[in-house]
Structure formats: structure tokens, C-alpha cells
Design a protein around this motif. Structure first.
Motif, short mmCIF file in Angstrom:
data_model
loop_
_atom_site.label_atom_id
_atom_site.label_comp_id
_atom_site.label_asym_id
_atom_site.label_seq_id
_atom_site.Cartn_x
_atom_site.Cartn_y
_atom_site.Cartn_z
N VAL A 126 31.38 32.92 31.52
CA VAL A 126 29.94 32.73 31.31
C VAL A 126 29.45 31.39 31.84
N ALA A 127 30.35 30.55 32.33
CA ALA A 127 29.96 29.20 32.76
C ALA A 127 30.24 28.97 34.23
N THR A 128 30.04 30.01 35.05
CA THR A 128 30.28 29.84 36.49
C THR A 128 29.46 30.84 37.28
N THR A 129 29.15 30.46 38.50
CA THR A 129 28.58 31.41 39.46
C THR A 129 29.56 31.66 40.60
N ASN A 130 30.76 31.14 40.44
CA ASN A 130 31.81 31.32 41.44
C ASN A 130 32.53 32.64 41.18
N LEU A 131 32.58 33.49 42.18
CA LEU A 131 33.14 34.83 42.00
C LEU A 131 34.62 34.79 41.62
N MET A 132 35.38 33.88 42.22
CA MET A 132 36.80 33.82 41.91
C MET A 132 37.05 33.29 40.51
N MET A 133 36.21 32.38 40.05
CA MET A 133 36.34 31.89 38.68
C MET A 133 36.05 32.99 37.67
N ILE A 134 35.10 33.86 37.98
CA ILE A 134 34.84 35.00 37.11
C ILE A 134 36.07 35.89 37.02
N PHE A 135 36.71 36.12 38.15
CA PHE A 135 37.91 36.97 38.15
C PHE A 135 39.04 36.30 37.37
N VAL A 136 39.26 35.02 37.60
CA VAL A 136 40.33 34.31 36.88
C VAL A 136 40.06 34.31 35.37
N GLY A 137 38.80 34.03 35.00
CA GLY A 137 38.46 34.06 33.58
C GLY A 137 38.66 35.43 32.97
#
Length: 513
Positions: A126-137
Motif C-alpha cells: 500500500v506504500a508504493t507505486t512501483n510494480l515490482m515492489m507490489i509483487f515483492v510485498g
């Protein structure tokens, strides 16, 4: 000698994530030396770590949004509010878990670091607009949940729940990752805010990639949120997993998925003509399917599973409505997720009371006689059910009223009607749960139910007070979190934000009509 640029990192944005993750590591180390089957120290350490992280977030809610850590973290009021909500859900879950795990004869100390790490993954989403960070999270959130769902190793249904969740979760992750790849192909960047810039170019190749990529990401996030037709795992996994894990799954996992979905739809707001009709149909199916199938259930956890599906549909109505109005608002979304989490966690906390000697007590007959054994617990359970129905003056009523108003304002009268009809349908099964607690028991189940008190009472009371208090203090709460209760967050900001972040799209030929 290589000279790698070191990204600037705003410590206040990253520190809460680090605190929760490191608390999980500390709890894991302490678990190895704790007295056997005594998890009190683990509970205390977990709550202290969550409290410290929550205090850090609350003190640093920004007036203006910004990104840090080379664009990996996006710090704004919406993300901070959802992170605080995730911390609260995790703390309440931990609070009523200790007694339940002992009664279930699965007093594994590993639960506490796992739930903390799962919360860390949700906070990342919920604290990113980075696509890879969403996947990792998402993977950090999910892998911990796979393990926790199968913690009751002597029960076949728990192992089955873990296996089903793992297999379908991996399938959904594949969709999400493929969607990310397509969007990256169109943007040349992993920042989703570039979607609006690429769409504005009106280049047919980029638009084709973006449509496919956003569509596949919606499939992956719809699985975690429990939207129809990606909901099949929900009833079996909710029933088979330990009840405290189910409570966390029904709240934190849903908050993370909807938070990430809000980010995606905000970035893809110029594409609203593409996704609004699709998500509108999904919202209708989700509301109707969840409420109608809940009527036929005989297990309280399965009823609450279908309930969570229907409530996901209600939130989706607001996203569709605000998307059609060419803006993505956050006030109603945050309020509804807060009220839903309090109602759901409180209900599951009461249900954990019926675990005894390794046995779950989750059927309607198990609730019989609760009023005689614990009038307070029965009253609180009734309060949570009435709020889930949406009766005033509880939080559930105002949450649904806000969503209904947004749908009418956007001209989505059919969605508003389905929402109202679905809420009426839900009266039958919510009242059935409440009435079961006030029905005299036919069998001697008193021996299987301990007295209401301790941490379970604390968790349920906190939820009950919250259900009433958030309606009274709605406006001050929104102001303290620096959210916009009027939802005046227009999608037209999205291209400007992308340009301000210096997103550069790959060179293309002339735009095609």
C-alpha cells in the motif's frame, strides 16, 4: 571500479517497515529460548514493535506526497492511513491469538514472526507505486499466510486450506507478474504512474500492452481481494485455516489488495472507459454471489467468508463510481476498510472462544447458549452483526451510505440498487448468527467454552468501541490522517505526478488514431 549511485532514502518512510520486519526477526530469536508453550513474551514484544511502528507512521503523515528510495516507496497520507490500519489489524489479531492457539493445541511461537512479516508485505503493497515492489510485498504477505493457514497440522482441513491457498495464490501471482511485464513493455519503467502518460500518447501498440497488462494485474489483485469469479478459494481456506489466521486473512490481506488496486486504478484513471464497465460487472457479481451463497452455510467461518466477498464488492462499487467521475477518492475507501476490519476482527475474536481441547466450535449450534454463559460476548457479537448489516448508528451503516452516495453521484444507479438489495439479503444470515448466540443450547456445550475474559475480551471490546467511535469522530479522524473526506483527488493529477517524477517513456513512432 564501478560507481553505483546511492539513492536518497527518507528514513521516516522506510523505518516503520523496518521496525515491523525486525520485530519479527527478534521474536523469532526469542522464541527459541522461551519457556515451552509460553508465548506471553512473544506477544508483548510483537505488540511493542507494532506500537513503535504505528507511532512512527502517525508522526510522519505527509501533507504532500513524495517518493523515496529511488521511487520504490511512495509516501502519502493514503498509504500511511492504510499502514496504520494494517498495524491495528495485526495487533488485534495477536491479542486474541495466544489463548486460541493453546486451546487448539498448536501453540507454535512461529505464528508471531510470520504474522509480523506478513504485515510487512501488506504495508509494502500500500506504500508504493512501483510494480515490482507490489509483487515483492504480495509474495511476502502470501508466503507467510500459506504457512499460517496450515499451522493446525493434525487437521486435514487445515492442510487442505494451505495447499489450496498456495496453488491458487501461485496462479494469481503469475497473472500479476505477467501483467507487470506487459506494462513495463509499454512504459520502459516500473512506476505505474507512467500508465497515464503512455495512454495519453494515443499510440495503439502502447495502449494494447497497457490494456492487457492492467487487465492481468486486476486478475491477480482480484484473487487476493476475493472478487468474483476469483473467490473460489475463500470459503474453504477461511474454514480450514485456524480462526485467528482467518481473521488476519479477511482483513489485512484484503486491505493490502484493495490498497494496491487503488494505486493501480489511480494511475490508470485515463483508461477508466476500459476498466469501469468490467469492474462494474465484477462488483455486481461479487455482491450478489457473496450474499446469496452465505444463506446456505451452516458454519460461521464459511458465512463470514462469503460476507468478506460481499464487502469486497461494496468497496469495489466505490472504486468504480469514483473512476467514472474521473477521480479516485480515498476518504470512503479508508473509512469502509476501517469499519469492516473492526467488525470482522471482533466477530472472529468471539468465535475463537469456542475452541477447546483441540476442537474448533464454529457451527451455529456451537453458539447456542452463549447469552447464558457470557452476556457481554453475546451482546458484542450481536453488535458486530448489526453493524455488518449496515444498521445505524454503527460504522457499517455510514460506510455503505457513503458508497451508495458515490454510486448515485456517478450515475451508477444499477450498482447502487444492487448494493441496497445485497444488504437486505445479508440481514438473514447476519441475524442468524446473532440469534444463535441467544438460543438456548440443546447439548451440554458449556464445557467446551471458557468464560469471556482476558485478551479475547480486550480485543473484542476494542473493536466494539471502534465500531461506534469511528462514526462519531469521522471528520477529526480524517483530518488527523490528512485524508480528503470529500474525495477531491482527481485523476487528472496522475499525468502531472508522473511527469514530476521524471518518468520517461520509450521512444515510439507517430501516434496512431
Amino acid at each position: 571500479m564501478f560507481n553505483f549511485p546511492v539513492p536518497e532514502i527518507e528514513a521516516g518512510s522506510v523505518l516503520p517497515l523496518a521496525v515491523v520486519a525486525l520485530t519479527g526477526l527478534l521474536v523469532l530469536l526469542v522464541e527459541m529460548f522461551r519457556p515451552k508453550h509460553d508465548n506471553r513474551l512473544l506477544v508483548i514484544l510483537s505488540l511493542l514493535g507494532l506500537g513503535a511502528a504505528g507511532a512512527l507512521i502517525f508522526q510522519q503523515i505527509p501533507e504532500e506526497s513524495f517518493d523515496t528510495a529511488a521511487g520504490m516507496i511512495y509516501h502519502d497520507a493514503f498509504g500511511s492511513a492504510l499502514q496504520l490500519l494494517l498495524i491495528g489489524c495485526t495487533a488485534i489479531t495477536i491479542l486474541f491469538s495466544d489463548r486460541y492457539l493453546r486451546q487448539k493445541r498448536v501453540p507454535f511461537g512461529e505464528f508471531y514472526p510470520l504474522v509480523l512479516w506478513s504485515s510487512t508485505g501488506a504495508m509494502m503493497m500500500v506504500a508504493t507505486t512501483n510494480l515490482m515492489m507490489i509483487f515483492v510485498g504480495l509474495e511476502i504477505l502470501s508466503i507467510s499466510l500459506y504457512v499460517m493457514a496450515g499451522m493446525s497440522r493434525e487437521e486435514e482441513k487445515s492442510e487442505e486450506a494451505a495447499m489450496k491457498y498456495f496453488l491458487l495464490g501461485a496462479f494469481a501471482s503469475g497473472f500479476l507478474l505477467y501483467g507487470i511485464a506487459l506494462i513495463y513493455g509499454a512504459l520502459g519503467s516500473l512506476d505505474m504512474l507512467g500508465i497515464s502518460l503512455a495512454w495519453a500518447e494515443n499510440h495503439s501498440d502502447a495502449r494494447m500492452l497497457l490494456t492487457g497488462g492492467v487487465g492481468m494485474m486486476l486478475v491477480g489483485l482480484s484473487f487476493k481481494a476475493g472478487f468474483v469469479p476469483f473467490h473460489q478459494w475463500t470459503p474453504d481456506v477461511y474454514q480450514g485455516a485456524p480462526t485467528n489466521v482467518t481473521a488476519f486473512m479477511a482483513t489485512a490481506s484484503k486491505i493490502a489488495a484493495i490498497g494496491a488496486l487503488w494505486r493501480l486504478l489511480f494511475a490508470a484513471a485515463p483508461m477508466s472507459a476500459v476498466w469501469v464497465p468490467v469492474l462494474g460487472a465484477v462488483a455486481i457479481l461479487t455482491m450478489l454471489f457473496g450474499n446469496i451463497l452465505a444463506l446456505a452455510q451452516t458454519d460461521v467461518k464459511r458465512v463470514l467468508a462469503y460476507s468478506s466477498i460481499s464487502h469486497a464488492g461494496y468497496v469495489l462499487v466505490d472504486l468504480v463510481a469514483t473512476g467514472k467521475m474521473f477521480r479516485i477518492g480515498n476518504g470512503t475507501v479508508c473509512f469502509y476498510l476501517l469499519s469492516y476490519s473492526l467488525m470482522t476482527l471482533g466477530a472472529f475474536a468471539i468465535v475463537t472462544m469456542f475452541a477447546k481441547s483441540g476442537r474448533e466450535g464454529t457451527t451455529f449450534s456451537d453458539l447456542n447458549g452463549l447469552w447464558r454463559r457470557s452476556p457481554v460476548a453475546a451482546s458484542l457479537l450481536a453488535l458486530f452483526m448489526l453493524s455488518l448489516i449496515g444498521l445505524p448508528p454503527f460504522a457499517g451503516f455510514f460506510g455503505k451510505a457513503f458508497i451508495f452516495g458515490d454510486a448515485i453521484q456517478a450515475g451508477l444507479t444499477p450498482l447502487a440498487i444492487v448494493l441496497a438489495v445485497s444488504s437486505v439479503i445479508s440481514v438473514a444470515y447476519y441475524l442468524r448468527i446473532a440469534l444463535a448466540a441467544f438460543t438456548p443450547s440443546k447439548d451440554d456445550v458449556e464445557a467446551r467454552t471458557t468464560a469471556y475474559g482476558g485478551t479475547v475480551a480486550t480485543a473484542a471490546t476494542v473493536c466494539a468501541v471502534g465500531v461506534i467511535a469511528v462514526t462519531v469522530f469521522y471528520a477529526p479522524l480524517m483530518r488527523s490522517l490528512k485524508l480528503d473526506p470529500t474525495q477531491a483527488r482527481f485523476a487528472a493529477k496522475s499525468p502531472n505526478m508522473a511527469a514530476a517524477k521524471g518518468i520517461k517513456l520509450p521512444a515510439r513512432g507517430p501516434a496512431k488514431p
